[in-house]
Design an enzyme around this catalytic site. Sequence first.
Site, PDB file in Angstrom:
ATOM      1  N   ALA A  28       0.958  -1.250   0.079  1.00 40.21           N
ATOM      2  CA  ALA A  28      -0.074   0.068  -0.062  1.00 40.21           C
ATOM      3  C   ALA A  28       0.800   1.205   0.129  1.00 40.21           C
ATOM      4  O   ALA A  28       0.404   2.365  -0.189  1.00 40.21           O
ATOM      5  CB  ALA A  28      -0.687  -0.142   1.262  1.00 40.21           C
ATOM      6  N   ASN A  75       2.292  -1.550   8.985  1.00 42.71           N
ATOM      7  CA  ASN A  75       2.958  -2.445   7.735  1.00 42.71           C
ATOM      8  C   ASN A  75       3.728  -1.275   6.890  1.00 42.71           C
ATOM      9  O   ASN A  75       4.697  -1.768   6.642  1.00 42.71           O
ATOM     10  CB  ASN A  75       1.885  -3.366   7.030  1.00 42.71           C
ATOM     11  CG  ASN A  75       1.347  -4.101   7.985  1.00 42.71           C
ATOM     12  OD1 ASN A  75       1.841  -5.027   8.456  1.00 42.71           O
ATOM     13  ND2 ASN A  75      -0.109  -4.225   8.037  1.00 42.71           N
ATOM     14  N   HIS A  89      -1.033   8.055   2.963  1.00 42.47           N
ATOM     15  CA  HIS A  89       0.276   8.050   3.365  1.00 42.47           C
ATOM     16  C   HIS A  89       1.266   9.062   2.634  1.00 42.47           C
ATOM     17  O   HIS A  89       1.451   9.138   1.359  1.00 42.47           O
ATOM     18  CB  HIS A  89       0.975   6.774   2.982  1.00 42.47           C
ATOM     19  CG  HIS A  89       0.173   5.580   3.770  1.00 42.47           C
ATOM     20  ND1 HIS A  89       0.056   5.569   5.290  1.00 42.47           N
ATOM     21  CD2 HIS A  89      -0.694   4.530   3.268  1.00 42.47           C
ATOM     22  CE1 HIS A  89      -0.810   4.407   5.450  1.00 42.47           C
ATOM     23  NE2 HIS A  89      -1.206   4.075   4.228  1.00 42.47           N
TER      24      HIS A  89
HETATM   25  N1  LIG Z   1       2.209  -4.344   3.564  1.00 46.40           N
HETATM   26  C1  LIG Z   1       0.887  -3.752   3.102  1.00 46.40           C
HETATM   27  O1  LIG Z   1       1.082  -2.618   2.403  1.00 46.40           O
HETATM   28  C2  LIG Z   1      -0.283  -3.893   3.741  1.00 46.40           C
HETATM   29  C3  LIG Z   1      -0.256  -5.151   4.683  1.00 46.40           C
HETATM   30  N2  LIG Z   1      -1.480  -5.355   5.119  1.00 46.40           N
HETATM   31  C4  LIG Z   1      -1.504  -6.478   6.037  1.00 46.40           C
HETATM   32  O2  LIG Z   1      -1.625  -7.906   5.182  1.00 46.40           O
HETATM   33  C5  LIG Z   1      -2.154  -8.995   5.949  1.00 46.40           C
HETATM   34  C6  LIG Z   1      -3.323  -9.439   5.376  1.00 46.40           C
HETATM   35  O3  LIG Z   1      -4.216  -8.546   5.305  1.00 46.40           O
HETATM   36  P1  LIG Z   1      -5.794  -8.820   4.681  1.00 46.40           P
HETATM   37  O4  LIG Z   1      -5.761  -9.371   3.388  1.00 46.40           O
HETATM   38  O5  LIG Z   1      -6.470  -7.429   4.375  1.00 46.40           O
HETATM   39  O6  LIG Z   1      -6.506  -9.414   5.878  1.00 46.40           O
HETATM   40  P2  LIG Z   1      -7.778 -10.246   5.799  1.00 46.40           P
HETATM   41  O7  LIG Z   1      -8.340 -10.326   7.190  1.00 46.40           O
HETATM   42  O8  LIG Z   1      -8.635  -9.772   4.814  1.00 46.40           O
HETATM   43  O9  LIG Z   1      -7.391 -11.859   5.438  1.00 46.40           O
HETATM   44  C7  LIG Z   1      -6.762 -12.518   6.357  1.00 46.40           C
HETATM   45  C8  LIG Z   1      -7.097 -14.026   6.044  1.00 46.40           C
HETATM   46  O10 LIG Z   1      -6.521 -14.905   6.646  1.00 46.40           O
HETATM   47  C9  LIG Z   1      -7.642 -16.025   7.065  1.00 46.40           C
HETATM   48  N3  LIG Z   1      -7.111 -16.833   8.467  1.00 46.40           N
HETATM   49  C10 LIG Z   1      -7.420 -16.776   9.603  1.00 46.40           C
HETATM   50  N4  LIG Z   1      -6.679 -17.729  10.130  1.00 46.40           N
HETATM   51  C11 LIG Z   1      -5.865 -18.484   9.331  1.00 46.40           C
HETATM   52  C12 LIG Z   1      -5.151 -19.382   9.400  1.00 46.40           C
HETATM   53  N5  LIG Z   1      -4.954 -20.289  10.531  1.00 46.40           N
HETATM   54  N6  LIG Z   1      -4.505 -19.983   8.242  1.00 46.40           N
HETATM   55  C13 LIG Z   1      -4.704 -19.502   7.227  1.00 46.40           C
HETATM   56  N7  LIG Z   1      -5.616 -18.362   6.714  1.00 46.40           N
HETATM   57  C14 LIG Z   1      -6.068 -17.780   8.124  1.00 46.40           C
HETATM   58  C15 LIG Z   1      -8.682 -15.276   7.278  1.00 46.40           C
HETATM   59  O11 LIG Z   1      -9.786 -16.184   7.503  1.00 46.40           O
HETATM   60  C16 LIG Z   1      -8.788 -13.994   6.267  1.00 46.40           C
HETATM   61  O12 LIG Z   1      -9.206 -14.538   5.119  1.00 46.40           O
HETATM   62  C17 LIG Z   1      -2.739  -8.210   7.374  1.00 46.40           C
HETATM   63  O13 LIG Z   1      -1.605  -8.289   8.489  1.00 46.40           O
HETATM   64  C18 LIG Z   1      -2.516  -6.748   7.000  1.00 46.40           C
HETATM   65  O14 LIG Z   1      -2.347  -5.927   8.378  1.00 46.40           O
HETATM   66  C19 LIG Z   1      -2.726  -5.069   4.675  1.00 46.40           C
HETATM   67  C20 LIG Z   1      -2.761  -3.868   3.740  1.00 46.40           C
HETATM   68  C21 LIG Z   1      -1.536  -3.400   3.290  1.00 46.40           C
HETATM   69  O1  LIG Z   2      -3.024   2.147   3.926  1.00 50.87           O
HETATM   70  C1  LIG Z   2      -3.263   0.897   3.891  1.00 50.87           C
HETATM   71  O2  LIG Z   2      -3.862   0.473   3.070  1.00 50.87           O
HETATM   72  C2  LIG Z   2      -2.573  -0.210   4.843  1.00 50.87           C
HETATM   73  C3  LIG Z   2      -1.695   0.545   6.022  1.00 50.87           C
HETATM   74  O3  LIG Z   2      -1.988   1.446   6.585  1.00 50.87           O
HETATM   75  C4  LIG Z   2      -0.994  -0.334   6.543  1.00 50.87           C
HETATM   76  O4  LIG Z   2      -1.021  -1.820   6.467  1.00 50.87           O
HETATM   77  O5  LIG Z   2       0.097  -0.053   7.279  1.00 50.87           O
END
Ligand SMILES: NC(=O)C1=CN([C@@H]2O[C@H](COP(=O)(O)OP(=O)(O)OC[C@H]3O[C@@H](n4cnc5c(N)ncnc54)[C@H](O)[C@@H]3O)[C@@H](O)[C@H]2O)C=CC1
Ligand SMILES: O=C([O-])CC(=O)C(=O)O
Length: 267
Positions: A120, A188, A218
């Site tokens: 992001a 993140n 951001h």
């Molecule tokens: N690096 C970046 O720019 C960004 C990072 N993130 C991070 O990425 C990660 C994923 O984000 P999202 O997809 O939005 O989250 P989400 O909550 O939509 O998806 C997570 C998935 O993991 C599943 N899950 C739960 N327990 C599990 C298990 N034991 N085994 C396998 N799957 C399991 C859930 O059911 C859900 O479908 C989060 O930590 C979020 O903070 C999110 C946005 C931007």
């Molecule tokens: O802006 C976003 O989509 C996500 C965000 O702040 C983060 O994961 O740190």
Amino acid sequence: MKIGIAGLGAIGLHVAQELDRGGIPGCELGGISARNADRAAEANATLSKPAPVYTLHEIADHCDIVVETLPPQLFMDLAIPTIEAGKELIVLSASQLMGQQALFDRAAETGAKILIPSGAILGLDAIKGAAVGNLVSVVIETRKPVAGLAKAPYVIDNNIDLSNLSEPKLVMGGAVTDVAKVFPANVNVAVAVSLAGYGTDKTRMEVWADPSLEKNQHTVRVVSDSSDFTMTIQNRPTEENPATGKITALSVIAMLRQKTSVLQVGT
Ligand SMILES: NC(=O)C1=CN([C@@H]2O[C@H](COP(=O)(O)OP(=O)(O)OC[C@H]3O[C@@H](n4cnc5c(N)ncnc54)[C@H](O)[C@@H]3O)[C@@H](O)[C@H]2O)C=CC1
Ligand SMILES: O=C([O-])CC(=O)C(=O)O
């Protein structure tokens, strides 16, 4: 290359679907890991060819690259076996890499690789270039709609009043290391920016509540001996998870496409 997707939420399911439709040359969906059998079946029902289902401990043994798109607290359950298996781990829960030097040290021994996509955030390429010279300051300013911060435990515990704001309010500022402790859900992108150059102790983060905004925004400001730059991104939220921007899954797809591309653009 076989790609495993661990976590089929706002990010993971989109990447799995793109692999399934053949949108990532040279890569196929090698397996998925979901919260339970029902969730795995639900995800597989959206694919033309159901993927094998593995636990977080097994998936690396069946894939060349594992994409981590999990709730952050499950990160290590996947990271450790993937690093032990010497595979590539694409990390979205970048906040969980803070203080995990042992994981990097072990990867150096097993031949594993840890990759953080831009996700992001923007400008990691320019920060990496500038960091080859000397960085003077790196600041990431995250502005969120008031509703996105009003329920954060730090805001509630410190009686920070965000009601009736007529102008943006600085909720917290400091080293990413310190801000991460009180805003674990928002860091993140700040950790990705930090690991691109200046580290989490020297990279500064500001969290603002901004009544004029409807989307997370951001801004990264960098001063260095080679260049000064300021970049801003406003992310449209996914339908599945309003905290996650749509560009995040697209960034993972772009990273995977780069694996087999003859042309590599950016650092
Ligand atoms: N690096 C970046 O720019 C960004 C990072 N993130 C991070 O990425 C990660 C994923 O984000 P999202 O997809 O939005 O989250 P989400 O909550 O939509 O998806 C997570 C998935 O993991 C599943 N899950 C739960 N327990 C599990 C298990 N034991 N085994 C396998 N799957 C399991 C859930 O059911 C859900 O479908 C989060 O930590 C979020 O903070 C999110 C946005 C931007
Ligand atoms: O802006 C976003 O989509 C996500 C965000 O702040 C983060 O994961 O740190």
